[in-house]
Design a protein around this motif. Sequence first.
Motif: not given
Length: 156
Positions: A1-10, A12-20
């Motif tokens: 598990m890559n910490l950078n990929a997790t942060l980027i995924a989070q 992206v999810v946070f950005f999608i949640l904020a947009m929603f």
Amino acid sequence: MNLNATLIAQFVVFFILAMFTMKFVWPPLMKVLDERAEKISNGLAAADRGKAEMAAAEKRAQAELATARDEGQKRINDAEKRAHAIIEEAKKTASDEAARILAAAKADAEQQVTRAREELRGQVAVLAVSGAEHILKREVNAAAHADLLNQLKTEL
């Protein structure tokens, strides 16, 4: 598990949640809050209008009360004036009636005095004739001496 990929995924999810949230949740929430604020401001404005109307109604009620009080006092004063006028009229009527009765009584007394004088004159004339008869020891003829007796009545 890559910490950078997790942060980027989070991210992206946070950005999608904020947009929603900004697109679907935030506008109805703001609409409800704006409606509530508008209701509150309308309620406060209505309360202010109600207070102003109540103050105006109280002023009108005070004015009506003052008018009614003044009108009542005027009616009382008018009634007192009318009562005074009626009393004065009754006094005048009574004094007029008393004067009329007094005048009638004076006239009646004058008539009685005149009648009594005439009666007294007649009686004095009869007494004078009777006295003259006794003095002369003979009867005086009343028919023959009527002028003399009338003159004697007027002198008395």
